[in-house]
Design an enzyme around this catalytic site. Structure first.
Site, PDB file in Angstrom:
ATOM      1  N   THR A 138      -5.549  -1.570  -2.846  1.00 57.35           N
ATOM      2  CA  THR A 138      -4.632  -2.205  -3.370  1.00 57.35           C
ATOM      3  C   THR A 138      -4.208  -3.575  -2.781  1.00 57.35           C
ATOM      4  O   THR A 138      -3.656  -3.813  -1.890  1.00 57.35           O
ATOM      5  CB  THR A 138      -4.299  -1.026  -3.640  1.00 57.35           C
ATOM      6  OG1 THR A 138      -2.709  -1.949  -4.602  1.00 57.35           O
ATOM      7  CG2 THR A 138      -3.355  -0.160  -2.542  1.00 57.35           C
ATOM      8  N   ILE A 139      -3.691  -4.453  -3.264  1.00 56.53           N
ATOM      9  CA  ILE A 139      -2.966  -5.549  -3.092  1.00 56.53           C
ATOM     10  C   ILE A 139      -1.682  -5.101  -2.823  1.00 56.53           C
ATOM     11  O   ILE A 139      -1.009  -5.995  -2.548  1.00 56.53           O
ATOM     12  CB  ILE A 139      -3.191  -6.887  -3.959  1.00 56.53           C
ATOM     13  CG1 ILE A 139      -2.463  -6.847  -5.406  1.00 56.53           C
ATOM     14  CG2 ILE A 139      -4.305  -7.066  -4.232  1.00 56.53           C
ATOM     15  CD1 ILE A 139      -1.763  -7.965  -5.979  1.00 56.53           C
ATOM     16  N   ASP A 140      -1.345  -4.369  -3.443  1.00 59.14           N
ATOM     17  CA  ASP A 140       0.274  -3.471  -3.208  1.00 59.14           C
ATOM     18  C   ASP A 140       0.176  -2.936  -2.107  1.00 59.14           C
ATOM     19  O   ASP A 140       1.635  -2.625  -1.283  1.00 59.14           O
ATOM     20  CB  ASP A 140       0.629  -2.204  -4.498  1.00 59.14           C
ATOM     21  CG  ASP A 140       0.464  -3.458  -5.918  1.00 59.14           C
ATOM     22  OD1 ASP A 140       0.093  -4.616  -5.999  1.00 59.14           O
ATOM     23  OD2 ASP A 140       0.869  -2.690  -6.411  1.00 59.14           O
ATOM     24  N   ARG A 184       4.038  -3.060  -8.090  1.00 57.04           N
ATOM     25  CA  ARG A 184       4.808  -2.162  -8.745  1.00 57.04           C
ATOM     26  C   ARG A 184       5.566  -1.759  -8.580  1.00 57.04           C
ATOM     27  O   ARG A 184       6.716  -1.252  -9.493  1.00 57.04           O
ATOM     28  CB  ARG A 184       3.582  -1.091  -9.574  1.00 57.04           C
ATOM     29  CG  ARG A 184       3.742   0.101 -10.876  1.00 57.04           C
ATOM     30  CD  ARG A 184       2.781   0.982 -10.847  1.00 57.04           C
ATOM     31  NE  ARG A 184       1.465  -0.260 -11.794  1.00 57.04           N
ATOM     32  CZ  ARG A 184       1.137   0.154 -13.421  1.00 57.04           C
ATOM     33  NH1 ARG A 184       2.886   0.138 -13.421  1.00 57.04           N
ATOM     34  NH2 ARG A 184       1.116  -1.191 -13.659  1.00 57.04           N
ATOM     35  N   GLN A 293      -3.524 -13.792  -8.742  1.00 52.59           N
ATOM     36  CA  GLN A 293      -3.414 -13.810  -7.241  1.00 52.59           C
ATOM     37  C   GLN A 293      -4.642 -12.725  -6.310  1.00 52.59           C
ATOM     38  O   GLN A 293      -4.619 -12.772  -5.561  1.00 52.59           O
ATOM     39  CB  GLN A 293      -1.863 -13.083  -6.734  1.00 52.59           C
ATOM     40  CG  GLN A 293      -1.728 -11.603  -7.665  1.00 52.59           C
ATOM     41  CD  GLN A 293       0.034 -11.062  -8.081  1.00 52.59           C
ATOM     42  OE1 GLN A 293       0.923 -10.356  -7.096  1.00 52.59           O
ATOM     43  NE2 GLN A 293       0.391 -11.319  -8.939  1.00 52.59           N
TER      44      GLN A 293
HETATM   45  O1  F6P Z   1      -2.046  -1.976  -8.389  1.00 52.10           O
HETATM   46  C1  F6P Z   1      -2.275  -3.261  -8.443  1.00 52.10           C
HETATM   47  C2  F6P Z   1      -2.086  -3.621  -9.592  1.00 52.10           C
HETATM   48  O2  F6P Z   1      -2.232  -5.584  -8.714  1.00 52.10           O
HETATM   49  C3  F6P Z   1      -0.718  -3.259  -9.416  1.00 52.10           C
HETATM   50  O3  F6P Z   1       0.130  -4.399  -8.492  1.00 52.10           O
HETATM   51  C4  F6P Z   1       0.064  -4.268 -11.128  1.00 52.10           C
HETATM   52  O4  F6P Z   1       0.865  -3.117 -11.582  1.00 52.10           O
HETATM   53  C5  F6P Z   1      -1.546  -3.774 -11.600  1.00 52.10           C
HETATM   54  O5  F6P Z   1      -2.381  -3.842 -10.558  1.00 52.10           O
HETATM   55  C6  F6P Z   1      -1.912  -4.691 -13.364  1.00 52.10           C
HETATM   56  O6  F6P Z   1      -3.147  -4.436 -13.225  1.00 52.10           O
HETATM   57  P1  F6P Z   1      -3.628  -5.040 -14.544  1.00 52.10           P
HETATM   58  O7  F6P Z   1      -4.695  -5.411 -13.436  1.00 52.10           O
HETATM   59  O8  F6P Z   1      -4.332  -3.732 -15.188  1.00 52.10           O
HETATM   60  O9  F6P Z   1      -3.198  -6.159 -15.325  1.00 52.10           O
END
Ligand code: F6P
Length: 367
Positions: A138-140, A184, A293
């Site tokens: 996860t990028i988070d 998030r 990103q």
């Molecule tokens: O979980 C990784 C993430 O990039 C979060 O930072 C972000 O809230 C979410 O995915 C975005 O989700 P989606 O790709 O469904 O727009």
């Protein structure tokens, strides 16, 4: 038990580093005479994928995958424990079908690459007796019990470059430039990219901010020696999408929620820029980096960690480490890899430890 065939899937938001990991899985498995089947689009691949969509991956096919961003297997936010059918409000638990399909496809194990949601499903499936091993992605960078999650370093590179580029227009026009990045529940990406990109302030989900304090810090910076060219007359604020004022909730794009119950976050950047224009003498602009990103080819670190995680996951499968996730202690080729129970990895999030943030007063808007 001799492992003959394994399935691999990538779930949740795509992240650079997944394809290098997939290549390593295929190479290591092939070396042990184990077949690898690529399952399309996350857990969807074990629910509704047609038999022709599940493809055998061989060394020659994945040879160049270490250079590729995204995931060549495709991804989705499918939750087998909560599947909704269009037109129906009730959700269905279809997790038993996953178990049946693992057997039907002749898979001795499944390696799932994902974040808290995908690995949360992996954990629940392993409790039901499915032979599953996880790889953190996860990028988070918010999964617990690992120092690294695939995708973080490339996203950091991407965000840092945008923040740095945002400084020249902001400096030329004397703007407060707000840059919204993903994150998030955790502000690792916002914090690291803000520091690397030379931003003035960073707002993260772990630390609800006060608008008045943000205005005060901007005023301190922008009114210092007004005519003196030695002082900067612009500011850059990095805001994680999950950042919010202490008296307000998170800003969402709409009212929808995904299969894991998550809202679609977005909009804190434009809300903040609007309020700065309304409540202060400063002009302001917003920039939402968005999904790019997560884009582009994987950084050196994501290639290294992908390769190491992938190989380690195959060895874990050969040992029968079901219900476990590969975890890194340290980062890079000399880091220690070990296995941790998925139950622990998904039990709580790894958020920014505010006590440890460098120069907290400078980089955060404390109430
Ligand atoms: O979980 C990784 C993430 O990039 C979060 O930072 C972000 O809230 C979410 O995915 C975005 O989700 P989606 O790709 O469904 O727009």
């Amino acid at each position: 038990m001799r492992i003959r065939r394994i399935g691999v899937l990538t779930g949740g938001g795509d992240a650079p580093g997944l394809n290098p990991a997939l290549k390593a899985i295929v190479y290591r498995a092939t070396a042990h005479d184990v077949e690898v089947m690529g399952l399309p689009d996350g857990w969807h691949g074990l629910l509704d994928a047609g038999i022709d969509e599940v493809v055998r991956l061989e060394d020659y096919q994945v040879r160049r995958w270490d250079r590729d961003g995204g995931t060549n297997l495709g991804s989705s936010r499918t939750n087998p424990f909560c599947v909704t059918v269009p037109g129906e409000t009730r959700a269905h638990d279809r997790s038993d079908e996953v178990r049946t399909n693992i057997v039907r496809l002749g898979l001795d194990a499944v390696i799932a690459l994902g974040g808290e949601d995908t690995l949360g499903v992996a954990h629940r499936l392993s409790e039901k007796g499915c032979p599953v091993v996880g790889i953190p992605k996860t990028i988070d960078k918010d999964l617990s019990h690992t120092d690294y999650t695939l995708g973080f370093d490339t996203a950091l590179r991407n965000c840092t470059s945008v923040i740095e580029q945002a400084r020249t227009p902001a400096g030329s026009h004397h703007w407060v430039q707000v840059v919204e990045v993903m994150g998030r529940h955790a502000g690792h990406l916002a914090l690291w990219s803000a520091v690397a990109g030379g931003a003035t302030l960073v707002l993260i989900p772990e630390y609800p901010f006060a608008y008045e304090r943000v205005y005060e810090l901007l005023t301190q910076r922008l009114t210092r020696g007004k005519q003196d060219r030695r002082y900067p007359r612009y500011a850059v604020i990095v805001a994680a999408e999950g950042a919010h004022a202490d008296e307000e909730g998170v800003v969402t794009l709409d009212a929808s929620r995904d299969a894991f119950g998550h809202e679609r976050l977005g909009g804190i950047g434009s809300q903040l820029a609007r309020r700065i224009r309304r409540d202060t003498p400063f002009d302001s602009r917003e920039l939402v980096i968005g999904h790019s990103q997560r884009g582009g080819s994987p950084s050196a670190l994501d290639r290294i960690m992908g390769r190491m995680f992938g190989s380690a996951a195959v060895e874990a499968v050969r040992r029968g480490d079901w219900g476990q996730m590969v975890s890194a202690q340290g980062i890079g080729p000399t880091c220690q890899l070990r296995m941790v129970p998925l139950s622990q990895a998904v039990s709580g999030l790894n958020t920014v430890d505010l006590e440890c943030v460098y120069d907290t007063d400078r980089y955060t808007a404390k109430v």
